[in-house]
Motif scaffolding. Structure first.
Motif, PDB file in Angstrom:
ATOM      1  N   UNK A 153       0.819  -1.210   0.000  1.00  0.00           N
ATOM      2  CA  UNK A 153       0.000   0.000   0.000  1.00  0.00           C
ATOM      3  C   UNK A 153       0.851   1.258   0.000  1.00  0.00           C
ATOM      4  N   UNK A 154       2.063   1.188   0.569  1.00  0.00           N
ATOM      5  CA  UNK A 154       2.932   2.357   0.605  1.00  0.00           C
ATOM      6  C   UNK A 154       3.360   2.809  -0.785  1.00  0.00           C
ATOM      7  N   UNK A 155       3.319   1.901  -1.747  1.00  0.00           N
ATOM      8  CA  UNK A 155       3.712   2.247  -3.109  1.00  0.00           C
ATOM      9  C   UNK A 155       2.586   2.921  -3.887  1.00  0.00           C
ATOM     10  N   UNK A 156       1.364   2.818  -3.376  1.00  0.00           N
ATOM     11  CA  UNK A 156       0.192   3.140  -4.181  1.00  0.00           C
ATOM     12  C   UNK A 156      -0.320   4.557  -3.945  1.00  0.00           C
ATOM     13  N   UNK A 157      -0.741   5.189  -5.029  1.00  0.00           N
ATOM     14  CA  UNK A 157      -1.528   6.404  -4.905  1.00  0.00           C
ATOM     15  C   UNK A 157      -2.967   6.009  -4.572  1.00  0.00           C
ATOM     16  N   UNK A 158      -3.709   6.932  -3.999  1.00  0.00           N
ATOM     17  CA  UNK A 158      -5.060   6.633  -3.532  1.00  0.00           C
ATOM     18  C   UNK A 158      -5.984   6.260  -4.692  1.00  0.00           C
ATOM     19  N   UNK A 159      -7.011   5.454  -4.422  1.00  0.00           N
ATOM     20  CA  UNK A 159      -7.945   5.065  -5.491  1.00  0.00           C
ATOM     21  C   UNK A 159      -8.548   6.262  -6.223  1.00  0.00           C
ATOM     22  N   UNK A 160      -8.833   7.349  -5.479  1.00  0.00           N
ATOM     23  CA  UNK A 160      -9.408   8.531  -6.117  1.00  0.00           C
ATOM     24  C   UNK A 160      -8.509   9.134  -7.175  1.00  0.00           C
ATOM     25  N   UNK A 161      -7.191   8.999  -6.991  1.00  0.00           N
ATOM     26  CA  UNK A 161      -6.240   9.482  -7.996  1.00  0.00           C
ATOM     27  C   UNK A 161      -6.470   8.775  -9.318  1.00  0.00           C
ATOM     28  N   UNK A 162      -6.684   7.442  -9.247  1.00  0.00           N
ATOM     29  CA  UNK A 162      -6.840   6.647 -10.464  1.00  0.00           C
ATOM     30  C   UNK A 162      -8.194   6.876 -11.129  1.00  0.00           C
ATOM     31  N   UNK A 163      -9.255   6.969 -10.346  1.00  0.00           N
ATOM     32  CA  UNK A 163     -10.561   7.216 -10.957  1.00  0.00           C
ATOM     33  C   UNK A 163     -10.595   8.598 -11.598  1.00  0.00           C
ATOM     34  N   UNK A 164      -9.953   9.584 -10.960  1.00  0.00           N
ATOM     35  CA  UNK A 164      -9.895  10.929 -11.544  1.00  0.00           C
ATOM     36  C   UNK A 164      -9.047  10.924 -12.810  1.00  0.00           C
ATOM     37  N   UNK A 165      -7.940  10.167 -12.791  1.00  0.00           N
ATOM     38  CA  UNK A 165      -7.073  10.087 -13.974  1.00  0.00           C
ATOM     39  C   UNK A 165      -7.829   9.516 -15.162  1.00  0.00           C
ATOM     40  N   UNK A 166      -8.626   8.464 -14.925  1.00  0.00           N
ATOM     41  CA  UNK A 166      -9.378   7.857 -16.020  1.00  0.00           C
ATOM     42  C   UNK A 166     -10.399   8.848 -16.571  1.00  0.00           C
ATOM     43  N   UNK A 167     -11.080   9.559 -15.702  1.00  0.00           N
ATOM     44  CA  UNK A 167     -12.068  10.547 -16.175  1.00  0.00           C
ATOM     45  C   UNK A 167     -11.387  11.608 -17.030  1.00  0.00           C
ATOM     46  N   UNK A 168     -10.216  12.048 -16.603  1.00  0.00           N
ATOM     47  CA  UNK A 168      -9.502  13.065 -17.375  1.00  0.00           C
ATOM     48  C   UNK A 168      -9.025  12.506 -18.709  1.00  0.00           C
ATOM     49  N   UNK A 169      -8.577  11.251 -18.711  1.00  0.00           N
ATOM     50  CA  UNK A 169      -8.175  10.630 -19.971  1.00  0.00           C
ATOM     51  C   UNK A 169      -9.343  10.544 -20.932  1.00  0.00           C
ATOM     52  N   UNK A 170     -10.505  10.186 -20.394  1.00  0.00           N
ATOM     53  CA  UNK A 170     -11.688  10.063 -21.244  1.00  0.00           C
ATOM     54  C   UNK A 170     -12.067  11.393 -21.869  1.00  0.00           C
ATOM     55  N   UNK A 171     -11.891  12.474 -21.112  1.00  0.00           N
ATOM     56  CA  UNK A 171     -12.260  13.796 -21.615  1.00  0.00           C
ATOM     57  C   UNK A 171     -11.187  14.337 -22.552  1.00  0.00           C
ATOM     58  N   UNK A 172      -9.940  14.283 -22.102  1.00  0.00           N
ATOM     59  CA  UNK A 172      -8.875  14.936 -22.845  1.00  0.00           C
ATOM     60  C   UNK A 172      -8.488  14.194 -24.110  1.00  0.00           C
TER      61      UNK A 172
END
Length: 278
Positions: A153-172
């Motif tokens: 878990x210490x290596x991981x960014x929070x789940x919200x980071x990934x869901x936000x990244x996907x939304x931005x990828x979908x838009x951009x």
């Protein structure tokens, strides 16, 4: 991380590799025999008293072990079971302060044990795409693969980071041209429902615990992979898939993925210079 060195000598040395699943499956093409150390009697290496039975391997010229053996039990047992073999035991990984890549460290250990390994050649080969014949993107599909987990878990960014990244990828990227694929492993099982709720309305495909063949197919179809410091990230890099590896805590100098199309983004911390790419 042993794969570069094993590939360097696989056509010159008969190698029996003893390790753990699931990584063992990816080693098999490069060795003569691959064995699961949690089966078939390998436990006898770790006990003081031998039960009269031998190891699954009865003969060897050189034995190289990457394990902690402070009490010398493993060394003594190997010398008893394989008296004709030269036994070498090394630390599993370089020390934290050593600025050497783990793959190079392992290759240098094998070389020190007398095996015909060239550390420079092995690293150069993996940087050229050791697990694929060539890093050719022409056969890839418009898939962006994301893996939000790792073994720590210490290596991981929070789940919200990934869901936000996907939304931005979908838009951009004007979603429709690219197909985001989310890979979840056993360590992310508790997040399965979260990502289903937050991502599936955007049309994102979520794949949980794919088998080896399916995982390889997914990685080889992707035009881009994003993940933490994890086994899947290292596989993606070695397959030649354009790979972005996010390093939050671990040392990218030691653990950066090796491959022909890799970008490492190191989380900046006080006293540490950011690493943009390796």
């Amino acid at each position: 991380m042993l794969l570069p060195a094993l590939a360097d000598i696989s056509d010159r040395v008969a190698i029996t590799f003893v390790g753990r699943e699931p990584g063992l499956d990816f080693i098999r093409p490069w060795v003569h025999c691959a064995m699961d150390m949690e089966r078939s009697g390998w436990h006898r290496l770790f006990v003081n008293r031998m039960d009269g039975e031998g190891l699954p391997v009865s003969k060897a010229e050189i034995v190289v072990v990457f394990l902690n053996d402070q009490d010398g039990i493993i060394r003594d047992n190997l010398r008893s079971f394989l008296p004709e073999a030269c036994v070498h035991i090394f630390r599993s990984f370089p020390l934290d302060g050593e600025n050497v890549h783990v793959a190079r460290y392992l290759a240098e250990c094998l070389e020190a044990a007398g095996l015909p390994v060239d550390p420079d050649r092995s690293i150069e080969a993996v940087q050229s795409g050791i697990m694929s014949k060539k890093a050719d993107l022409s056969g890839r599909q418009n898939k962006i693969v994301l893996h939000p987990g790792s073994g720590s878990l210490e290596k991981n960014f929070l789940p919200g980071f990934w869901s936000d990244l996907v939304r931005r990828l979908c838009i951009e990227t004007e979603f429709g041209s690219f197909e985001p694929v989310f890979l979840l492993g056993p360590a992310e099982e508790s997040l399965h429902s979260y990502f289903e709720e937050s991502l599936q309305p955007n049309g994102v495909q979520i794949i949980f615990c794919p088998g080896k063949d399916r995982l390889v197919k997914i990685l080889n179809e992707a035009v881009l992979y994003l993940g933490h410091d994890s086994g899947i990230t290292h596989l993606s890099a070695m397959f030649g898939t354009p790979t972005v590896a996010l390093f939050k805590k671990s040392n990218a100098i030691q653990w950066g993925p090796l491959g022909p199309n890799v970008t490492v983004i190191q989380n900046q911390e006080p006293g540490r210079e950011p690493i943009e790419s390796i």
